[in-house]
Design an enzyme around this catalytic site. Structure first.
Site, PDB file in Angstrom:
ATOM      1  N   TYR A   1      -8.225  -4.802  11.496  1.00 36.18           N
ATOM      2  CA  TYR A   1      -7.340  -3.668  11.797  1.00 36.18           C
ATOM      3  C   TYR A   1      -7.358  -3.369  13.295  1.00 36.18           C
ATOM      4  CZ  TYR A   1      -5.234   1.000  11.288  1.00 36.18           C
ATOM      5  OH  TYR A   1      -4.409   2.104  11.385  1.00 36.18           O
TER       6      TYR A   1
ATOM      7  N   SER B   1       1.471  -1.153   7.878  1.00 36.15           N
ATOM      8  CA  SER B   1       0.108  -1.717   7.919  1.00 36.15           C
ATOM      9  C   SER B   1      -0.730  -1.023   6.855  1.00 36.15           C
ATOM     10  CB  SER B   1      -0.571  -1.479   9.275  1.00 36.15           C
ATOM     11  OG  SER B   1      -1.898  -1.990   9.250  1.00 36.15           O
TER      12      SER B   1
ATOM     13  N   THR C   1       0.840  -1.209   0.000  1.00 37.57           N
ATOM     14  CA  THR C   1       0.000   0.000   0.000  1.00 37.57           C
ATOM     15  C   THR C   1       0.873   1.256   0.000  1.00 37.57           C
ATOM     16  OG1 THR C   1      -0.211  -0.049   2.423  1.00 37.57           O
ATOM     17  CG2 THR C   1      -1.967  -1.102   1.140  1.00 37.57           C
TER      18      THR C   1
END
Ligand code: UDP
Length: 321
Positions: free
Chosen positions: A148, A78, A38
């Site tokens: 998450y 993350s 990401t």
């Protein structure tokens, strides 16, 4: 506290890349570890060739791959936007658990300070408002967002266990919604979505009735708070966010006004377990770190809009690009 060699997992991400800049700017060496899932090379391209910057392409859930001396480890890897972590549920849980464990081991091997990027999502859909650090949260442990929320809650638990059992020097930051330049247009977070839509003259997609609130922190403020925590001896957890709360509907109106857009507002379904309100109590950060945000929403939104137009070729409805 400068001139040190600092590892940043997720250093090619939105927030991570701003941390790379700030640390290099004050004279530190940075090792950016990122699997580019990401994060993006684009975010750190300007640091290429700088001898204070190293890039290690690695998935920290598998191996961190950093050799040599380390003075601090900042664990920021993350997926961070809801669409990104909902698309990568297993990877998100892995990087919060196994990735955090590997980052803690790396820090312990070097007696280095460890900083965990935790989140306001540990509070879930809060029943206490604003949220102080001793509020324990209201998280659905099996809902889609739990990949998450629970990964970060586990990461906090693991970090505190290393602190208690091994004497590790740790700091936990609970990061609230942050925005600014380098938010990718397709990232899916509310600020980038609304700005891209408004600039292009497309309808702004407000999920639900827009009465849910968020408190938005400009990235330079967020980075200043995180560095203050890094440089302190505070364990925390400590909320690092902007306490100015706004409803999502008002945010949409503000974005339309600031961009001079003719876009309309449309409503789309509210995501499952979308928190109804969120606002940090930052008393601890003010007292222990002497930190508070200084950038206004209008100023921050203008800077973010300029970056979208100039760096991503977001074409405005009046033809500017
Ligand atoms: N949201 C919205 N329209 C969008 C994207 C997000 O109304 O195009 C809402 C979302 O439902 C949430 C808030 O904006 O209530 C913040 O969403 P974001 O994805 O930025 O992060 P979150 O705070 O939910 O993690």
């Amino acid at each position: 506290m400068t001139g040190r060699r600092i590892v940043i997992t997720g250093g090619a991400g939105f927030l991570g890349s701003h941390l790379c800049d700030a640390l290099i700017g004050r004279g530190d060496q940075v090792v950016c570890v990122d699997d580019l899932s990401t994060g993006s090379l684009h975010n750190v391209a300007h640091l290429n060739g700088d001898d204070r910057f190293e890039l290690v392409v690695a998935d920290v859930s598998e191996a961190i791959g950093v050799v040599g001396h380390v003075d601090a480890v900042l664990h920021f890897a993350s997926p961070a936007s809801p669409p990104q972590y909902l698309e990568r549920p297993l990877q998100t849980l892995a990087v919060g658990s196994e990735g955090t464990r590997r980052a803690l081991i790396l820090a312990a091997e070097h007696d280095a300070r460890f900083l965990l990027a935790s989140t306001s999502e540990v509070y879930g859909d809060p029943s206490v408002h604003p949220q102080p650090e001793d509020y324990r949260g209201n998280v659905n442990p099996i809902g889609p967002r739990s990949v998450y929320d629970e990964a970060k809650r586990f990461a906090e638990a693991l970090t505190m266990a290393w602190h208690r059992a091994e004497g590790a020097d740790v700091g936990i930051a609970r990061i609230f919604n942050t925005y600014g330049p380098r938010l990718a247009p397709g990232d899916g977070r509310v600020v980038s979505n609304f700005l891209v839509q408004a600039l292009a003259g497309r309808p702004l997609t407000v999920y639900g009735d827009g009465s849910q609130t968020r408190s938005l922190c400009f990235v330079t403020d967020e980075v200043a708070g995180l560095l203050a925590l890094l440089d302190s001896e505070l364990t925390g957890p400590v909320n690092v966010g902007n306490p100015d709360e706004i409803s999502v509907l008002d945010l949409a109106r503000t974005v339309i006004e600031l961009t001079g857009s003719s876009s309309e507002i449309i409503h789309e379904p509210l995501p499952v377990d979308d928190p109804t309100r969120r606002c940090p109590d930052i008393s601890l950060a003010r007292e222990a770190l002497g930190w508070e945000p200084v950038v206004s929403l209008a100023e921050g939104l203008r800077a973010t809009a300029d970056h979208l137009v100039h760096n991503f070729g977001v074409v405005t409805s009046d033809g500017r690009d």
